[in-house]
Design an enzyme around this catalytic site. Structure first.
Site: not given
Length: 404
Positions: A242, A269, A331, A334, A357, A367
């Site tokens: 970002r 974020k 952005h 991305r 995300h 994990y």
């Protein structure tokens, strides 16, 4: 014998307190100074108690009897009227002290420890400008869903539907905090589901044609503005993080030996620390930048204040000067990377982890952070090589020998 208004009005004080009996345990206590006080004697848990019912003439005979009868109804339910009165008084006091504003500010003070300074400032400004003027002085226990909707509709009518939804979310968080702290029993915001207009999602501008993306990459390499701005765009293209994470990047976060960029949780974020593998191309750009800003804390310090990062518009303006105004944003890198990597067969979970995300399952998230790092390192190097081939004018190509 029951009392009459005339008997009460004409009763005179004596040298000592005296009682004028009414009925059902109620009487008028006349003090030597002339005060006339209603009292009710009763027994609760085998103890004799007395309940004050008011003073005459403010509390007349009829009202005193109403209070007496209400107390006797409580006794019939095995409730001590004196204890109930004390509880009611306490609840009124709590209600008056715990206004929406008081609870909201306590919530911000508590949760603010987990927020970035920028998010805390925006949240406080939202509530102070939109919610507190109409709800601030109301006890939080008395705020209803219709009152909340009235306030939100005012915001909505200004044309700022997204702000109305944001304020609703903040208010919901305040109500849930009040529930958690024992001040409230229910949150009114779920009742408003569907009551506001739907927010129209605006997608960030991004190039969809690989040839256009290749033109952009070549334009960035040939950028004649600030070198730091050029490298900021290259870092966005090469890591697809970002813009905020790039703007606030610090040299202490980068490990050249392991080729990793460790972004702390407070910058992210999702408030979760993030590891970004760096390709050899990215390491070369960073070493070039290090010669320019390596003596600073920030990779991309502002030209006017070296302790502050470049503005959020720096990359946007640079892209516009390169001829991509309205076609590409910071952005957008991305979106491009996600689209191409998914199309070329990389595992969706690996791509999502690289994009940072959120993973809803916390056990799985912990994990995955370890499981995907090796794959992400390989993917990011292949991505760096792919960008080089695009810039060199290659046709549509695979990132690796065959899609996996």
């Amino acid at each position: 014998m029951a009392l009459s208004d005339t008997a009460i009005r004409t009763a005179k004080p004596a040298e000592k307190p005296r009682k004028l009996a009414d009925e059902k345990g109620m009487y008028l206590l006349i003090q030597p100074g002339g005060a006339k006080l209603w009292r009710l004697d009763y027994r609760f848990d085998s103890k004799r108690k007395t309940l004050a019912l008011g003073s005459y003439p403010d509390t007349g005979l009829a009202l005193a009897r109403e209070k007496r009868d209400a107390a006797r109804k409580l006794l019939a339910q095995d409730i001590d009227p004196a204890a109930q009165r004390k509880q009611d008084k306490h609840e009124r006091k709590v209600s008056q002290e715990n206004t929406f504003e008081a609870v909201a500010r306590d919530w911000m003070k508590t949760k603010g420890k987990e927020w970035t300074a920028g998010y805390a400032t925006k949240t406080r400004a939202c509530l102070e400008h939109h919610a507190l003027p109409s709800l601030g002085n109301k006890p939080i226990t008395e705020i209803t869903a219709p009152q909340l909707l009235t306030m939100l509709r005012v915001i909505e009518k200004r044309g700022t539907v997204d702000m109305a939804h944001r304020i609703q979310q903040h208010c919901g968080a305040v109500f849930r905090y009040a529930i958690a702290t024992g001040l409230l029993s229910a949150d009114p915001t779920p009742s408003l589901r569907g009551a506001l207009s739907t927010v129209k999602t605006e997608h960030y501008a991004a190039l969809t044609d690989p040839k256009d993306f290749a033109d952009l990459l070549r334009s960035i390499d040939e950028y004649r503005g600030e070198v730091t701005t050029k490298i900021a765009m290259q870092l966005l293209a090469g890591t697809f993080q970002r813009t905020k994470e790039v703007r606030f990047a610090e040299w202490s976060q980068f490990d050249f030996d392991t080729a990793l960029w460790r972004i702390p949780a407070e910058v992210m974020k999702m408030r979760e620390a993030h590891l970004v593998p760096l390709s050899t191309q990215m390491l070369a750009h960073l070493k070039e930048l290090q010669a320019l800003t390596g003596g600073n804390r920030l990779l991309f310090p502002s030209s006017t204040n070296r302790n502050r990062p470049i503005s959020e518009n720096t990359v946007t303006y640079a892209l516009a000067r390169l001829g991509f105004k309205g076609r590409m944003t910071g952005h957008g890198f991305r979106s491009i990377a996600s689209t191409i990597l998914n199309e070329q067969g990389y595992r969706h979970d690996v791509i999502e982890r690289q994009l940072a995300h959120a993973e809803r399952n916390q056990v799985r998230a912990a994990y995955n952070r370890a499981e995907y790092l090796f794959e992400r390192k390989a993917m990011m190097q292949e991505w760096g090589d792919y960008l080089d081939k695009l810039k060199a004018g290659a046709a549509v190509i695979q990132l690796r020998g065959e899609a996996a």
